[in-house]
Design a protein around this motif. Structure first.
Motif, PDB file in Angstrom:
ATOM      1  N   VAL A   1      36.728 -57.071 -66.059  1.00 44.53           N
ATOM      2  CA  VAL A   1      36.744 -57.888 -67.271  1.00 44.53           C
ATOM      3  C   VAL A   1      37.893 -57.451 -68.174  1.00 44.53           C
ATOM      4  O   VAL A   1      38.595 -56.489 -67.871  1.00 44.53           O
ATOM      5  CB  VAL A   1      35.392 -57.776 -68.032  1.00 44.53           C
ATOM      6  N   THR A   2      38.053 -58.131 -69.292  1.00 47.44           N
ATOM      7  CA  THR A   2      39.110 -57.742 -70.235  1.00 47.44           C
ATOM      8  C   THR A   2      38.730 -56.417 -70.893  1.00 47.44           C
ATOM      9  O   THR A   2      37.548 -56.123 -71.078  1.00 47.44           O
ATOM     10  CB  THR A   2      39.310 -58.807 -71.318  1.00 47.44           C
ATOM     11  N   SER A   3      39.736 -55.683 -71.241  1.00 40.38           N
ATOM     12  CA  SER A   3      39.484 -54.378 -71.854  1.00 40.38           C
ATOM     13  C   SER A   3      38.798 -54.528 -73.216  1.00 40.38           C
ATOM     14  O   SER A   3      37.997 -53.670 -73.610  1.00 40.38           O
ATOM     15  CB  SER A   3      40.790 -53.595 -71.997  1.00 40.38           C
TER      16      SER A   3
ATOM     17  N   PHE B   1      37.439 -63.154 -65.995  1.00 41.00           N
ATOM     18  CA  PHE B   1      36.974 -62.003 -65.242  1.00 41.00           C
ATOM     19  C   PHE B   1      37.187 -62.233 -63.762  1.00 41.00           C
ATOM     20  O   PHE B   1      37.478 -63.332 -63.315  1.00 41.00           O
ATOM     21  CB  PHE B   1      35.504 -61.686 -65.546  1.00 41.00           C
ATOM     22  N   LEU B   2      37.048 -61.164 -62.992  1.00 45.09           N
ATOM     23  CA  LEU B   2      37.221 -61.193 -61.548  1.00 45.09           C
ATOM     24  C   LEU B   2      36.035 -60.475 -60.939  1.00 45.09           C
ATOM     25  O   LEU B   2      35.696 -59.355 -61.340  1.00 45.09           O
ATOM     26  CB  LEU B   2      38.532 -60.501 -61.172  1.00 45.09           C
ATOM     27  N   LEU B   3      35.394 -61.107 -59.991  1.00 45.92           N
ATOM     28  CA  LEU B   3      34.244 -60.518 -59.300  1.00 45.92           C
ATOM     29  C   LEU B   3      34.655 -60.352 -57.846  1.00 45.92           C
ATOM     30  O   LEU B   3      34.984 -61.328 -57.173  1.00 45.92           O
ATOM     31  CB  LEU B   3      33.039 -61.455 -59.430  1.00 45.92           C
ATOM     32  N   GLN B   4      34.645 -59.085 -57.360  1.00 50.01           N
ATOM     33  CA  GLN B   4      35.131 -58.809 -56.017  1.00 50.01           C
ATOM     34  C   GLN B   4      34.070 -58.127 -55.174  1.00 50.01           C
ATOM     35  O   GLN B   4      33.275 -57.328 -55.667  1.00 50.01           O
ATOM     36  CB  GLN B   4      36.359 -57.894 -56.058  1.00 50.01           C
ATOM     37  N   ASP B   5      34.100 -58.486 -53.913  1.00 44.79           N
ATOM     38  CA  ASP B   5      33.305 -57.803 -52.899  1.00 44.79           C
ATOM     39  C   ASP B   5      34.311 -57.409 -51.820  1.00 44.79           C
ATOM     40  O   ASP B   5      35.504 -57.662 -51.958  1.00 44.79           O
ATOM     41  CB  ASP B   5      32.237 -58.769 -52.355  1.00 44.79           C
ATOM     42  N   ASP B   6      33.853 -56.863 -50.747  1.00 42.85           N
ATOM     43  CA  ASP B   6      34.775 -56.433 -49.695  1.00 42.85           C
ATOM     44  C   ASP B   6      35.652 -57.585 -49.200  1.00 42.85           C
ATOM     45  O   ASP B   6      36.856 -57.434 -49.044  1.00 42.85           O
ATOM     46  CB  ASP B   6      34.013 -55.848 -48.504  1.00 42.85           C
ATOM     47  N   LYS B   7      35.036 -58.735 -48.959  1.00 43.81           N
ATOM     48  CA  LYS B   7      35.763 -59.829 -48.344  1.00 43.81           C
ATOM     49  C   LYS B   7      35.946 -61.029 -49.279  1.00 43.81           C
ATOM     50  O   LYS B   7      36.745 -61.898 -49.011  1.00 43.81           O
ATOM     51  CB  LYS B   7      35.037 -60.297 -47.087  1.00 43.81           C
ATOM     52  N   ILE B   8      35.206 -61.079 -50.338  1.00 48.85           N
ATOM     53  CA  ILE B   8      35.211 -62.249 -51.212  1.00 48.85           C
ATOM     54  C   ILE B   8      35.638 -61.843 -52.625  1.00 48.85           C
ATOM     55  O   ILE B   8      35.266 -60.783 -53.114  1.00 48.85           O
ATOM     56  CB  ILE B   8      33.819 -62.905 -51.271  1.00 48.85           C
ATOM     57  N   SER B   9      36.403 -62.763 -53.238  1.00 47.28           N
ATOM     58  CA  SER B   9      36.833 -62.533 -54.606  1.00 47.28           C
ATOM     59  C   SER B   9      36.623 -63.832 -55.382  1.00 47.28           C
ATOM     60  O   SER B   9      37.090 -64.887 -54.968  1.00 47.28           O
ATOM     61  CB  SER B   9      38.308 -62.134 -54.621  1.00 47.28           C
ATOM     62  N   PHE B  10      35.891 -63.751 -56.489  1.00 51.10           N
ATOM     63  CA  PHE B  10      35.693 -64.892 -57.377  1.00 51.10           C
ATOM     64  C   PHE B  10      36.613 -64.712 -58.564  1.00 51.10           C
ATOM     65  O   PHE B  10      36.429 -63.796 -59.361  1.00 51.10           O
ATOM     66  CB  PHE B  10      34.237 -64.976 -57.872  1.00 51.10           C
TER      67      PHE B  10
END
Length: 184
Positions: free
Chosen positions: A123-125, A149-158
């Motif tokens: 998320v933003t600082s 914001f950015l939501l990441q998993d091993d293979k997926i990125s939202f």
């Protein structure tokens, strides 16, 4: 000698009459030729004038058509600049969300996703601590993003970066934006 004079006079008279007749014929022929040439010249002049009027009208129509196309292009260019500015302002407004609005956006979006619980949230600082305090089922990373914001998993990125989202939905939204801005 009078007969001779009479005969000579008669011959001269006939020659004069033939000469006058030939001159009249020549004059008539000359008048006829001149009239024909004058008539030809007038016809040629009219054809040239008609061709000139046609070409001038054609040129006028082309100039008008080009001016209309240029005017339309300038108008479209101006509208496109306004639409571009609207999307830039949308990005700026999203960048400037209040803390409550930002936190609500992140919370609602994450709650609407099916998560495994192994995802990492960037998320933003500015609002990182507020997001951590929500107790969301994801780990909040120490790395930050510039917006959204950015939501990441091993293979997926939202990717919910505001600028990227506005760019992604731009094609879908541009028609609505244009119709609201330029009611015609």
């Amino acid at each position: 000698m009078s007969n001779l004079e009479n005969l000579t006079e008669k011959i001269l008279e006939e020659a004069k009459m033939q000469s006058d007749a030939m001159l009249r014929e020549a004059k008539a022929f000359e008048d006829d030729v001149v009239m024909k040439k004058v008539k030809e010249a007038k016809e040629k002049k009219e054809k040239m004038l008609e061709k000139g009027r046609f070409e001038a009208n054609l040129l006028k129509e082309r100039i008008i058509s080009n001016a209309e196309v240029n005017r339309r292009n300038e108008l479209l260019n101006g509208k496109q600049q306004i639409i571009d500015r609207v999307f830039e302002e949308a990005k700026e407004k999203l960048q400037g969300l209040s803390e409550d609005q930002y936190v609500a956006f992140v919370k609602e979006t994450i709650e609407g996703l099916s998560l495994k619980g192994t995802e990492i949230l960037k998320v933003t600082s500015t609002y990182k601590e507020s997001i951590k305090a929500l107790g969301l089922p994801v780990k909040v990373s120490e790395e930050t993003v510039s917006s959204g914001f950015l939501l990441q998993d091993d293979k997926i990125s939202f990717n919910y970066n505001f600028s990227d989202m506005v760019d992604f939905y731009r094609d879908e939204l541009v028609k609505d934006v244009a119709s609201k801005l330029f009611k015609e």
